[in-house]
Design a protein around this motif. Structure first.
Motif, PDB file in Angstrom:
ATOM      1  N   ASP A  51       0.826  -1.210   0.000  1.00 23.92           N
ATOM      2  CA  ASP A  51       0.000   0.000   0.000  1.00 23.92           C
ATOM      3  C   ASP A  51       0.862   1.262   0.000  1.00 23.92           C
ATOM      4  O   ASP A  51       0.582   2.218  -0.719  1.00 23.92           O
ATOM      5  N   VAL A  52       1.896   1.272   0.829  1.00 26.41           N
ATOM      6  CA  VAL A  52       2.751   2.450   0.923  1.00 26.41           C
ATOM      7  C   VAL A  52       3.514   2.659  -0.381  1.00 26.41           C
ATOM      8  O   VAL A  52       3.601   3.781  -0.892  1.00 26.41           O
ATOM      9  N   MET A  53       4.042   1.589  -0.954  1.00 28.20           N
ATOM     10  CA  MET A  53       4.773   1.731  -2.210  1.00 28.20           C
ATOM     11  C   MET A  53       3.835   2.176  -3.330  1.00 28.20           C
ATOM     12  O   MET A  53       4.211   2.975  -4.187  1.00 28.20           O
ATOM     13  N   MET A  54       2.599   1.692  -3.309  1.00 28.65           N
ATOM     14  CA  MET A  54       1.620   2.116  -4.299  1.00 28.65           C
ATOM     15  C   MET A  54       1.311   3.608  -4.117  1.00 28.65           C
ATOM     16  O   MET A  54       1.187   4.354  -5.091  1.00 28.65           O
ATOM     17  N   VAL A 105       4.617   4.856  13.430  1.00 27.91           N
ATOM     18  CA  VAL A 105       4.167   3.675  14.163  1.00 27.91           C
ATOM     19  C   VAL A 105       2.679   3.506  13.949  1.00 27.91           C
ATOM     20  O   VAL A 105       1.921   4.467  13.981  1.00 27.91           O
ATOM     21  N   TYR A 106       2.278   2.266  13.712  1.00 22.37           N
ATOM     22  CA  TYR A 106       0.859   1.937  13.622  1.00 22.37           C
ATOM     23  C   TYR A 106       0.650   0.640  14.387  1.00 22.37           C
ATOM     24  O   TYR A 106       1.220  -0.390  14.022  1.00 22.37           O
ATOM     25  N   ASN A 107      -0.134   0.699  15.439  1.00 22.46           N
ATOM     26  CA  ASN A 107      -0.348  -0.445  16.324  1.00 22.46           C
ATOM     27  C   ASN A 107       1.001  -1.008  16.775  1.00 22.46           C
ATOM     28  O   ASN A 107       1.771  -0.294  17.380  1.00 22.46           O
ATOM     29  N   GLN A 108       1.291  -2.257  16.469  1.00 18.91           N
ATOM     30  CA  GLN A 108       2.528  -2.888  16.925  1.00 18.91           C
ATOM     31  C   GLN A 108       3.623  -2.835  15.871  1.00 18.91           C
ATOM     32  O   GLN A 108       4.653  -3.474  16.012  1.00 18.91           O
ATOM     33  N   TYR A 109       3.414  -2.088  14.812  1.00 21.51           N
ATOM     34  CA  TYR A 109       4.343  -2.067  13.691  1.00 21.51           C
ATOM     35  C   TYR A 109       5.112  -0.758  13.652  1.00 21.51           C
ATOM     36  O   TYR A 109       4.545   0.300  13.868  1.00 21.51           O
ATOM     37  N   GLN A 110       6.399  -0.842  13.341  1.00 21.47           N
ATOM     38  CA  GLN A 110       7.200   0.353  13.132  1.00 21.47           C
ATOM     39  C   GLN A 110       7.587   0.407  11.658  1.00 21.47           C
ATOM     40  O   GLN A 110       8.092  -0.563  11.103  1.00 21.47           O
ATOM     41  N   PHE A 111       7.331   1.551  11.046  1.00 23.38           N
ATOM     42  CA  PHE A 111       7.621   1.762   9.638  1.00 23.38           C
ATOM     43  C   PHE A 111       8.802   2.723   9.518  1.00 23.38           C
ATOM     44  O   PHE A 111       8.856   3.707  10.250  1.00 23.38           O
ATOM     45  N   GLU A 112       9.706   2.440   8.603  1.00 20.07           N
ATOM     46  CA  GLU A 112      10.827   3.343   8.339  1.00 20.07           C
ATOM     47  C   GLU A 112      10.892   3.596   6.836  1.00 20.07           C
ATOM     48  O   GLU A 112      10.999   2.663   6.049  1.00 20.07           O
ATOM     49  N   LEU A 113      10.838   4.857   6.458  1.00 23.27           N
ATOM     50  CA  LEU A 113      10.942   5.252   5.065  1.00 23.27           C
ATOM     51  C   LEU A 113      12.214   6.072   4.918  1.00 23.27           C
ATOM     52  O   LEU A 113      12.388   7.088   5.589  1.00 23.27           O
ATOM     53  N   THR A 114      13.123   5.615   4.063  1.00 22.48           N
ATOM     54  CA  THR A 114      14.398   6.303   3.847  1.00 22.48           C
ATOM     55  C   THR A 114      14.463   6.784   2.405  1.00 22.48           C
ATOM     56  O   THR A 114      14.167   6.041   1.480  1.00 22.48           O
ATOM     57  N   LEU A 115      14.853   8.041   2.243  1.00 19.78           N
ATOM     58  CA  LEU A 115      15.036   8.627   0.916  1.00 19.78           C
ATOM     59  C   LEU A 115      16.509   8.921   0.695  1.00 19.78           C
ATOM     60  O   LEU A 115      17.169   9.490   1.561  1.00 19.78           O
TER      61      LEU A 115
END
Length: 149
Positions: A51-54, A105-115
């Motif tokens: 979803d994020v990549m889309m 952070v969303y619920n128990q998930y950590q997201f990292e986006l690097t550019l």
């Protein structure tokens, strides 16, 4: 004399045999529940990464304001603005990119986006989702390119 029923020793032996036989069955249920939870989290993480990549691909070309001093800052602001419109109500975004990373952070998930800025108007995107539970860590990674004008 006729005995009707079982002796206490016979009853103890029967219970012990039943316990020995049922132990592998109970442990297989526990293993199945653990495997099911891991599969659920991996599936949710893969869906979220897609979803994020889309979302990033739908941004197509990021147009930077003329005279922008720092290309990376403009790219980061554009991506940050795109995530603010994400449909998850309780998405907790960090205030800004730190070291070219946006962590949320969303619920128990950590997201990292690097550019990472590349030559010829391209920016490399590395996206990682991490979930840690009961000492086990699951990780999903996606990579892509953004083009800016």
């Amino acid at each position: 004399m006729k005995n009707k029923g079982f002796s206490f020793v016979e009853l103890l032996v029967a219970v012990a045999i039943l316990g020995i036989i049922s132990l592998p069955i109970v442990s297989s249920f526990a293993l199945a529940a653990k495997t099911d939870a891991k599969a659920y989290h991996l599936s949710a993480m893969n869906d979220a990464a897609d979803d994020v990549m889309m979302l990033l691909e739908e941004m197509e070309t990021i147009t930077l304001a003329q005279g922008a001093g720092d290309v990376m800052v403009a790219l980061q602001n554009a991506v940050y603005d795109a995530f603010e419109g994400y449909s998850l109500n309780d998405l907790e975004l960090s205030d800004a990119f730190k070291d070219d990373k946006l962590i949320f952070v969303y619920n128990q998930y950590q997201f990292e986006l690097t550019l990472k800025n590349l030559e010829e108007n391209y920016c490399r995107v590395d996206f990682k989702i991490v979930h840690t539970s009961n000492g086990a860590t699951l990780e999903v990674n996606r990579k892509g390119l953004l083009k800016y004008a």
